[in-house]
Structure formats: C-alpha cells, structure tokens
Design a protein around this motif. Structure first.
Motif, short mmCIF file in Angstrom:
data_model
loop_
_atom_site.label_atom_id
_atom_site.label_comp_id
_atom_site.label_asym_id
_atom_site.label_seq_id
_atom_site.Cartn_x
_atom_site.Cartn_y
_atom_site.Cartn_z
N UNK A 37 0.85 -1.19 0.00
CA UNK A 37 0.00 0.00 0.00
C UNK A 37 0.88 1.24 0.00
N UNK A 38 0.67 2.10 -0.98
CA UNK A 38 1.38 3.38 -1.06
C UNK A 38 0.41 4.48 -0.63
N UNK A 39 0.74 5.15 0.48
CA UNK A 39 -0.17 6.18 1.01
C UNK A 39 0.65 7.34 1.56
N UNK A 40 -0.04 8.37 2.02
CA UNK A 40 0.63 9.55 2.56
C UNK A 40 1.07 9.35 4.01
N UNK A 41 2.14 10.04 4.39
CA UNK A 41 2.65 9.95 5.76
C UNK A 41 1.60 10.41 6.77
N UNK A 42 0.80 11.40 6.41
CA UNK A 42 -0.13 12.00 7.36
C UNK A 42 -1.28 11.08 7.76
N UNK A 43 -1.58 10.07 6.94
CA UNK A 43 -2.73 9.22 7.23
C UNK A 43 -2.37 7.74 7.36
N UNK A 44 -1.08 7.42 7.36
CA UNK A 44 -0.64 6.02 7.33
C UNK A 44 -1.08 5.23 8.56
N UNK A 45 -1.25 5.89 9.70
CA UNK A 45 -1.63 5.18 10.92
C UNK A 45 -2.98 4.48 10.80
N UNK A 46 -3.80 4.91 9.85
CA UNK A 46 -5.12 4.30 9.68
C UNK A 46 -5.03 2.83 9.30
N UNK A 47 -3.97 2.46 8.55
CA UNK A 47 -3.82 1.06 8.12
C UNK A 47 -2.43 0.50 8.42
N UNK A 48 -1.71 1.15 9.31
CA UNK A 48 -0.32 0.74 9.57
C UNK A 48 -0.23 -0.68 10.12
N UNK A 217 -4.32 15.17 22.27
CA UNK A 217 -3.61 14.38 23.28
C UNK A 217 -3.66 12.88 23.01
N UNK A 218 -4.31 12.46 21.94
CA UNK A 218 -4.46 11.02 21.69
C UNK A 218 -3.87 10.62 20.34
N UNK A 219 -3.40 9.39 20.28
CA UNK A 219 -3.05 8.80 18.99
C UNK A 219 -4.34 8.29 18.35
N UNK A 220 -4.25 7.84 17.12
CA UNK A 220 -5.43 7.29 16.46
C UNK A 220 -5.90 6.03 17.18
#
Length: 315
Positions: A37-48, A217-220
């Motif tokens: 999966x090639x995605x942006x750094x800013x949203x990668x946590x959604x599927x990391x 204050x929270x991570x995803x």
C-alpha cells in the motif's frame, strides 16, 4: 515466483479507512499476492497495523499537495521507485494524474478508478474496483495498538467537533457550528461525561468537571479505544467518524456539505443528520461550493441533534 501488487491511495485518515474492507477482501481472494500500500505519511496510521497489507510505504504528502513543482516531481519519482517490483497496480483515485506513478514505475497492469457515479457509496466503489463486485460486508476495519491512556469508568460520550482538515485541504463547510450548544445541552440535561477528541485546534474551550478535553492528546489508536468504550460518538464527516464506524459503538454523524449515502458504509453503526438546505450536499468528488455563505454549517439546529442523541441513548 511471488506476485507483487501495489495499491495507491492518499488523502486523509477517512479515505484510508474507507478502503480497508475492500483491501481485506482482495487479500482473502488473492492470498498468494504480496500487497504493497502506497499512502501519505499524514494518514498512514489508519492502516499501519492491517494484517492484510504486507508492505506499507509512505510518501511525503505535504510535498505532493503543497510543495513546488520540483518537490512534487521528486516525491512522485520516489513513490514510483518504491513499487517498481510490482506487476499490478490499483490506483484508487479518480484523478488520472495518479496513474503517472504507475507509469514511472513501469508497472504493466494498472487499474484506475473511473467510476464517476457521484451518488454511489465510496466504500462500494472501492470494493468493486478491487474485487469486481460489491459485497455486503463493507464495514471498515481498524487494527489498533495497545491503549496508552486509562479508560474512563464513568459512562461517557465522545464528541469530535472538528475534522474536515488534512494535508490536502481544509474544508470548513463540512464543520457543523452547533457543537458548543450541543455540548451545553448534554451537560445540563444528561448525567454523563463528555470526552472531546480531535486535534489541538478542535478544543471548544469549555471548562467543566464533566467535560474531559483530550483534543491533541491522543493517537489514532487511543481515540479508537476511547470511542469503542463509549456510549455514543458524535462528529462531523471526518476521519474520527470513519474510525467510529469501525467500532460497535453507536455513532451520530452531522453532515453539512457532504452526503452520508456517499461517505458512510452501508453496513454501519452510524446514524446521520443531513443539512435540510436544497444546496446540500454540494460536494462533488472532493470539490465544494466554497464561494457561498456556507449556511449549511449552521442549518441543523442543536436541539434536533440533541433529540437524536436522546433517542440513540434510549432516554
């Protein structure tokens, strides 16, 4: 010989969560393929942490969307080089310019997103693009890390008053203006705590012993756990609303410029309220009528949303 398949999807957190069920189904149907999966750094946590993605590669989406022409070119070349060993590529964007990355990589088999049905659910479009047909199990999936914050024992509601802002764009027409009044109505009439979620800029500034401001204050993953343990989630059309759709918690989405039928999955725990204005929804494939007075952001009375909250909570 290992089959390598690339999937390209950038944008925002909600965009990545929207493709989760489609990518999972594709992996189930093609277990022998190595999925990148090639995605942006800013949203990668959604599927990391998604187990159905074998390799997650991020690109500098700040340079891609906001950089000069040299930065955009270098980012595109780096992205192409990272997937050059793939023989198949799915480009989950309607903008044909994303195909240039697959072209630069020399990938022989590429499949682009050319479904221009503006009234069709994006979840269904992604499912159809990757799997050839629509499936009913379109509920999104989020694989979280361990919770780093303590869960609250008292019953609470999660509210995300912000959102609609990412590296690509800032669309204030997607932000309902009634959250402060709604929070006051809940605070006065319901014996329940409120946990505020979002970025630091989303804080309402309301100080009350029943209101816990966790904005910024929270991570995803932390936000996921907090929503999953709450009695209700309320938010705009945003990444956190998509995150709430991954849980079993009842969720209420307040829609101004976008359509819940287009944005939300069919098999969802999310209830929605839509602006009653004739011009709403005005969103068409990421474009909005930004030259208007944005009356839709104030067109849903907080009292109507509060009544919906009472109904969902069975009060």
């Amino acid at each position: 010989m290992q089959k390598n398949t690339a999937i390209i999807r950038c944008g925002a957190i909600g965009d990545l969560i929207s493709i989760s069920s489609a990518v999972r189904s594709y992996k189930e149907n093609h277990p022998d393929e190595h999925i990148t999966l090639l995605c942006g750094e800013s949203c990668a946590d959604a599927l990391r942490r998604a187990p159905y993605i074998d390799n997650l590669i991020t690109l500098n989406d700040t340079h891609l969307y906001e950089g000069n022409i040299f930065q955009k070119f270098i980012t595109a070349v780096k992205a192409a080089m990272s997937i050059r060993n793939c023989t198949k590529c799915f480009i989950l964007h309607s903008d044909f310019r994303w195909e240039l990355i697959a072209d630069l990589a020399g990938i022989p088999n590429k499949y682009s997103l050319h479904n221009n049905d503006i009234k069709k659910s994006r979840y269904k479009i992604y499912m159809e693009a990757l799997n050839g047909s629509e499936r009913n199990d379109s509920k999104p999936v989020f694989h979280s890390e361990s919770l780093t914050l303590p869960l609250y024992k008292a019953p609470y509601i999660c509210i995300a008053p912000g959102g609609a802002r990412n590296v690509k764009s800032d669309t204030p027409c997607r932000k309902w203006r009634g959250f402060q009044t709604l929070i006051e109505l809940i605070n006065i009439n319901i014996n329940i705590h409120i946990v505020l979620l979002g970025s630091a800029d989303d804080s309402t500034g309301i100080n009350n012993e029943k209101i816990i401001d966790m904005c910024g204050m929270t991570s995803l993953s932390d936000a996921y756990h907090l929503i999953n343990a709450s009695a209700l989630f309320i938010g705009n059309d945003s990444g956190l609303l998509h995150l709430a759709a991954c849980t079993d918690t009842p969720a209420l989405g307040v829609f101004t410029a976008t359509s819940p039928e287009v944005v939300l999955p069919a098999a969802s725990n999310v209830t929605s309220l839509q602006s009653p204005l004739r011009c709403s929804p005005c969103e068409r494939q990421g474009s909005y009528k930004l030259n208007c007075g944005q009356e839709c952001t104030g067109s849903i009375p907080p009292e109507d949303v509060f009544k919906k909250v009472l109904k969902i909570l069975d009060m």
